[in-house]
Enzyme design. Structure first.
Site, PDB file in Angstrom:
ATOM      1  N   TYR A 159       0.830  -1.205   0.000  1.00 14.53           N
ATOM      2  CA  TYR A 159       0.000   0.000   0.000  1.00 14.53           C
ATOM      3  C   TYR A 159       0.866   1.256   0.000  1.00 14.53           C
ATOM      4  O   TYR A 159       0.620   2.199  -0.773  1.00 14.53           O
ATOM      5  CB  TYR A 159      -0.919  -0.013   1.221  1.00 14.53           C
ATOM      6  CG  TYR A 159      -1.739   1.240   1.397  1.00 14.53           C
ATOM      7  CD1 TYR A 159      -2.736   1.562   0.490  1.00 14.53           C
ATOM      8  CD2 TYR A 159      -1.526   2.096   2.480  1.00 14.53           C
ATOM      9  CE1 TYR A 159      -3.494   2.709   0.650  1.00 14.53           C
ATOM     10  CE2 TYR A 159      -2.286   3.232   2.645  1.00 14.53           C
ATOM     11  CZ  TYR A 159      -3.273   3.537   1.730  1.00 14.53           C
ATOM     12  OH  TYR A 159      -4.022   4.684   1.888  1.00 14.53           O
ATOM     13  N   ASN A 188      -4.546   9.108  10.233  1.00 12.51           N
ATOM     14  CA  ASN A 188      -5.586   8.089  10.428  1.00 12.51           C
ATOM     15  C   ASN A 188      -6.922   8.795  10.650  1.00 12.51           C
ATOM     16  O   ASN A 188      -7.231   9.232  11.754  1.00 12.51           O
ATOM     17  CB  ASN A 188      -5.239   7.190  11.626  1.00 12.51           C
ATOM     18  CG  ASN A 188      -4.227   6.135  11.256  1.00 12.51           C
ATOM     19  OD1 ASN A 188      -3.114   6.467  10.853  1.00 12.51           O
ATOM     20  ND2 ASN A 188      -4.599   4.877  11.370  1.00 12.51           N
ATOM     21  N   ILE A 216      -6.639  -5.794  18.922  1.00 10.30           N
ATOM     22  CA  ILE A 216      -5.493  -4.913  18.703  1.00 10.30           C
ATOM     23  C   ILE A 216      -4.344  -5.768  18.181  1.00 10.30           C
ATOM     24  O   ILE A 216      -3.960  -6.752  18.811  1.00 10.30           O
ATOM     25  CB  ILE A 216      -5.073  -4.199  19.998  1.00 10.30           C
ATOM     26  CG1 ILE A 216      -6.178  -3.248  20.472  1.00 10.30           C
ATOM     27  CG2 ILE A 216      -3.762  -3.427  19.791  1.00 10.30           C
ATOM     28  CD1 ILE A 216      -5.856  -2.534  21.767  1.00 10.30           C
ATOM     29  N   PHE A 217      -3.802  -5.384  17.018  1.00  5.87           N
ATOM     30  CA  PHE A 217      -2.670  -6.116  16.469  1.00  5.87           C
ATOM     31  C   PHE A 217      -1.411  -5.785  17.284  1.00  5.87           C
ATOM     32  O   PHE A 217      -1.038  -4.621  17.412  1.00  5.87           O
ATOM     33  CB  PHE A 217      -2.448  -5.764  15.003  1.00  5.87           C
ATOM     34  CG  PHE A 217      -3.611  -6.116  14.110  1.00  5.87           C
ATOM     35  CD1 PHE A 217      -3.968  -7.441  13.900  1.00  5.87           C
ATOM     36  CD2 PHE A 217      -4.353  -5.127  13.495  1.00  5.87           C
ATOM     37  CE1 PHE A 217      -5.043  -7.771  13.088  1.00  5.87           C
ATOM     38  CE2 PHE A 217      -5.424  -5.441  12.669  1.00  5.87           C
ATOM     39  CZ  PHE A 217      -5.772  -6.771  12.475  1.00  5.87           C
TER      40      PHE A 217
END
Length: 326
Positions: A159, A188, A216-217
């Site tokens: 991306y 964001n 949550i990563f």
């Protein structure tokens, strides 16, 4: 800058509908074409803010008000056709986010590189003066923040690479062909109308309201720069109005917030409304950077833009929007 005749790609999405809403209330009788493949946004999303007509491939005449064209920026003939008579292109359509680009890098390239090239070519061949490109902090990659416009880019994700290519083409089309391109690197973005977004704030609110566990990563210490939608829309309008091109701007708050911190703010705001939010941590995501926040001094200096909405206030407004939708 004459804002009467606009082509907005991805105009049924979160940012597109917010921008159109602002333009309809601040400019008298504009002509706005919306080119959208409806993969994310829908005609219902557009109908929440305005009435609109529809257009077909045999109807390229400019009409006052908003006209929706369901088609794809990857189609060269489509982009060429609907850029006729347009003063400014606002190119929001994209394959968005790190995750989808990791899952399908080729699709990401086709949408974000080929699609952007198609739009720039359509602008060049139709004599469009202004071209606004929606970028992000992803082209900068894993660098020591704050991110600013002069940092050498080292994208981590596909991306980021595709958005960097779009910025490069915008630069080339200004310097070679004289189109006034402006690249805005969004932070964001969050806020009302973000119901289809999978980014942090919208995702957590949506999951909590649906009684789902909020994921949550990683450990949640990764940082991002969270920007309220109204602040972003002001930057877009200012970029359209300014008479220059070939520039890139960081559009963010300049404040570094951890994902864990933002999740806790959302949990507390929901808790005040009697809504429980459950959080769990999962594996870090491929392609994510650890730290990300921006230096917005160039935007202040050249666009006259600064963010206005505090994160706590923006989260409250966003939760109220999601509750109103339910």
């Amino acid at each position: 800058m004459n804002l009467l005749n606009l082509l907005i790609t991805g105009g049924c999405g979160f940012i597109g509908t917010s921008l159109i809403h602002r333009l309809l209330h601040s400019h008298s009788n504009p002509t706005i074409r919306v080119l959208d493949n409806l993969v994310t946004g829908t005609p219902c999303d557009l109908s929440e803010i305005t009435r609109f007509g529809t257009a077909t491939s045999v109807d390229c005449h400019l009409k006052r008000g908003v006209t929706l064209i369901q088609d794809d920026i990857r189609d060269q003939d489509t982009t060429m056709y609907y850029a006729q008579g347009v003063d400014c292109v606002v190119h929001l359509a994209a394959n968005t986010g790190v995750g989808p680009s990791v899952e399908n890098p080729r699709l990401d390239m086709e949408c974000n590189v080929l699609g952007t090239l198609n739009m720039l070519e359509a602008a060049r061949l139709n004599g469009v003066k202004k071209f606004i490109f929606a970028s992000s902090g992803a082209p900068a990659g894993e660098v020591e923040p704050p991110i600013h416009e002069e940092l050498p880019p080292h994208p981590v994700s596909p991306y980021g690479a595709s958005k960097l290519a779009g910025e490069g083409y915008c630069s080339a089309y200004f310097r070679t062909f004289g189109i006034e391109t402006v690249c805005l690197r969004f932070g964001n973005v969050y806020g009302p109308r973000s119901k289809h977004k999978s980014s942090v704030v919208a995702k957590f609110i949506r999951q909590a309201l649906n009684g789902e566990v909020c994921e949550i990563f990683g450990d949640g210490t990764q940082t991002r720069d969270f920007l309220y939608i109204d602040d972003l829309v002001r930057a877009l309008v200012l970029a359209m109005d300014k008479d220059f091109g070939g520039e890139t701007f960081q559009i963010a708050t300049g404040l570094e917030r951890t994902v864990g911190e933002v999740a806790e703010m959302i949990a507390q705001a929901l808790g005040r409304r009697g809504i429980k939010m459950t959080i769990k941590h999962t594996q870090p995501r491929l392609g994510d950077v650890k730290r990300n926040f921006a230096d917005t001094s160039k935007a202040k200096r050249m666009l006259g833009w600064e963010p206005e909405v505090e994160l706590e206030d923006g989260i409250e407004r966003t939760i109220e929007y999601f509750l109103s939708q339910k």
